[in-house]
Write a protein that holds these residues in place. Structure first.
Motif, mmCIF file in Angstrom:
data_model
loop_
_atom_site.group_PDB
_atom_site.id
_atom_site.type_symbol
_atom_site.label_atom_id
_atom_site.label_comp_id
_atom_site.label_asym_id
_atom_site.label_seq_id
_atom_site.Cartn_x
_atom_site.Cartn_y
_atom_site.Cartn_z
ATOM 1 N N UNK A 97 0.883 -1.126 0.013
ATOM 2 C CA UNK A 97 -0.053 0.110 0.142
ATOM 3 C C UNK A 97 0.731 1.305 -0.132
ATOM 4 N N UNK A 98 1.878 1.129 0.784
ATOM 5 C CA UNK A 98 2.854 2.352 0.818
ATOM 6 C C UNK A 98 3.576 2.712 -0.650
ATOM 7 N N UNK A 115 2.056 2.036 -3.300
ATOM 8 C CA UNK A 115 1.032 2.698 -4.306
ATOM 9 C C UNK A 115 0.413 1.469 -4.980
ATOM 10 N N UNK A 160 -5.067 0.753 3.251
ATOM 11 C CA UNK A 160 -5.095 1.708 2.200
ATOM 12 C C UNK A 160 -5.730 2.734 2.742
ATOM 13 N N UNK A 161 -6.678 2.881 3.413
ATOM 14 C CA UNK A 161 -7.501 4.218 3.872
ATOM 15 C C UNK A 161 -6.237 5.064 4.696
ATOM 16 N N UNK A 206 -3.223 4.894 4.071
ATOM 17 C CA UNK A 206 -2.312 5.605 3.107
ATOM 18 C C UNK A 206 -3.133 6.573 2.431
ATOM 19 N N UNK A 207 -4.216 6.695 2.138
ATOM 20 C CA UNK A 207 -4.862 7.640 1.221
ATOM 21 C C UNK A 207 -5.389 8.850 2.014
ATOM 22 N N UNK A 208 -5.593 8.599 3.350
ATOM 23 C CA UNK A 208 -6.143 9.602 4.169
ATOM 24 C C UNK A 208 -4.974 10.183 5.049
#
Lengths: 318, 249
Positions: free
Chosen positions: A265-266, A268, A305-306, A308-310
């Protein structure tokens, strides 16, 4: 046309016959220490062949009755388990402990309706709340073996600590990590034989499952367990262990899983691309590894994932 | 071989496009309907260069990950992704324009279904790849989590995004939009979903566009591979006329 029809009917008759005859889990109690028995399940996923018997259950005989640990995946399993217990002792079941809320561990409860069935409060709550969903899944996977099975929520609240049943001292341990964040996993320790029924805190020779896992909490429990090193450890799935290998194997896999998905996840990666990640050689011998890894991506990746994205909004497992 | 060839010649002489007689490699009972619905009058061919990555089993039928990767087909104009046995078959329609012809997404499934990606090449041919997802089902008729949460409206339309520089693999944009994506198939909850996302660069140049359908999972989470540098603006709209905006460097 006729020969073909006959052949077809014959085939169905055969299928039906073998099916009806096969609805026997063939449970054989195996004594692993004096008065301590297990029923060892297969290293597989739920199928219509194994009827959900992929789990280890067990019992401890005392002079005040039998203490049962987990009741298996179906009413039929519970009933056959109870009969099999009666082949090695005249003592009746006096208490059942349910290790956690996953369906393969408690759906045999109906066969022990006359006995207190004890579980941690969170386990009681989740079973009462999610009974239908937990059942649906098993009916779909195991088919006819499930006939008449209902989800019976444990009616007795288990407390962590020591208890005496007849001449035996037992300890109930409340831990977490496999099926929830806190006090979700129950283990039973028999002092005389040094046997720990670890529930699904430990997997042996089989990839761990993670539908409600908190990996960091789970790893801490495994580190503690490794220090205490019970003489005999009965994992929720896989063969009994007399050293720390099963504990270390479970921990190594969970650590790899967590690190790998976080790194993915980190970097991408999309969740679907995580499905393509290579499983290291050292885990390839674990039973059902491909299926469990795929399931774990579903269980663990969205929260990571959340984060990472948030930008580390902190609703993940760490 | 000979009778087969004869049949092809016959079909061709009747004006049936030759390519259309190719058997569905996924042997899906829904293929004739999907073909009718999405590919009528179009020339298409099954092609492994259109890769669809999905799990074998949908452990969570409300959010199944999918990634479509098109390699070796020049100048892809458009990509349709659909799950033909779903009650809402179309998942996304993607016009990559200045983006790579790759897209990541999550979707709902109601039952086991093939997931197909059809990529339109510059030659006017649709190249189709796909894979089966096995599912217990119920993902499309389940209410969204947001529909049970009193505070969902406060976060509606929030866009979270991030760009990665992935060396040889180029730049990647991943984003998530807070949206319930209600399909209208859960009792008493009307259809309410994100419909469109447009990506624009810092010079206002159009990078690509994607039409999102209600079969996309709650809080749509998408992955795009960029060909250009600089910041990206994300402009979204849902079927109720709400607009959303994000920007990422």
């Amino acid at each position: 046309m006729m020969p073909r029809l006959n052949a077809l009917l014959g085939f169905y008759a055969l299928l039906y016959g073998s099916f009806a005859a096969a609805l026997d889990y063939q449970l054989q109690p195996r004594e692993i220490a004096a008065g301590v028995y297990i029923f060892e399940g297969r290293q597989e996923h739920f199928t219509r062949h194994n009827g959900g018997n992929i789990v280890n259950t067990g019992f401890v005989i005392t002079d005040a009755g039998v203490v049962v640990i987990d009741t298996g995946p179906s009413r039929l399993y519970g009933e056959q388990m109870r009969k099999a217990i009666a082949t090695v002792t005249d003592q009746p079941p006096v208490q059942v402990f349910i290790t956690h809320h996953h369906p393969d561990h408690f759906l045999g409860n109906q066969a022990f309706a006359d006995v207190p069935i004890c579980a941690l409060p969170l386990t009681q709550k989740i079973i009462a709340r999610d009974a239908d969903a937990l059942l649906d899944n098993m009916y779909r996977a195991a088919g006819a073996w499930m006939e008449g099975t209902e989800a019976v929520a444990p009616n007795c609240r288990a407390e962590a600590g020591k208890l005496t049943v007849g001449e035996r001292r037992l300890s109930v341990l409340a831990v977490a990590g496999h099926s929830g964040d806190e006090a979700s996993d129950l283990m039973v320790y028999d002092h005389r034989s040094g046997t720990l029924f670890a529930g699904d805190i430990v997997f042996h020779g089989r990839a761990a499952t993670t539908p409600h896992a908190n990996i960091q909490v789970w790893l801490q429990v495994l580190r503690d367990l490794e220090r205490q090193q019970p003489q005999i450890l009965v994992p929720g799935h896989g063969p009994t262990a007399t050293d720390s290998r099963a504990i270390r194997e479970t921990a190594a896999y969970l650590e790899w899983l967590d690190t790998t998905l976080r790194e993915a996840a980190a970097a991408g990666l999309d969740m679907a691309e995580a499905l393509e990640l290579e499983i290291p050689e050292r885990f390839k011998s674990l039973a059902v590894i491909d299926e469990e890894f795929e399931r774990s991506v579903f269980h663990l990746f969205p929260a990571i994932d959340q984060e990472v994205l948030h930008g580390g909004a902190g609703n993940g497992t760490r | 071989m000979k009778p087969m060839l004869a049949a092809l010649v016959l079909l061709a002489s009747l004006g049936v496009p030759l390519l259309a007689v190719a058997a569905d490699p996924l042997a899906s009972p829904g293929w004739p309907i999907a073909q009718n619905r999405f590919l009528t009058g179009k020339t298409y061919v099954f092609d492994d260069r259109v890769q669809v990555i999905v799990p074998r089993d949908a452990e969570d039928s409300t959010a199944v990950p999918g990634f479509v990767r098109v390699q070796g087909i020049p100048d892809v104009q458009q990509i349709m992704v659909f799950a033909e046995l779903n009650p809402i078959p179309m998942i996304v329609q993607f016009w990559p324009h200045r983006l790579e012809p790759n897209i990541g997404f999550r979707f709902k499934v109601q039952q086991a279904t093939p997931v197909r990606a059809a990529a339109l090449g510059a030659d006017g041919i649709w190249y189709i790849g796909g894979a089966w997802v096995n599912a217990a089902g119920g993902g499309c008729s389940a209410p969204s989590i947001a529909s049970a949460d009193a505070d969902w409206a406060e976060r509606l339309g929030e866009v979270h995004s991030r760009i990665w520089n992935r060396g040889d693999e180029g730049r990647r944009l991943r984003l998530t939009v807070m949206h319930p994506m209600d399909t209208g198939l859960a009792a008493g909850i009307p259809k309410f979903y994100l419909e469109e996302l447009v990506l624009v660069d810092d010079a206002d140049k159009h990078l690509g566009r994607v039409e999102v359908h209600a079969s996309v999972a709650e809080n749509p989470t998408l992955t795009f591979d960029l060909r250009t540098g600089g910041s990206v603006r994300i402009q979204g709209a849902d079927n109720n006329g709400n607009r959303m905006l994000g920007e990422v460097e």
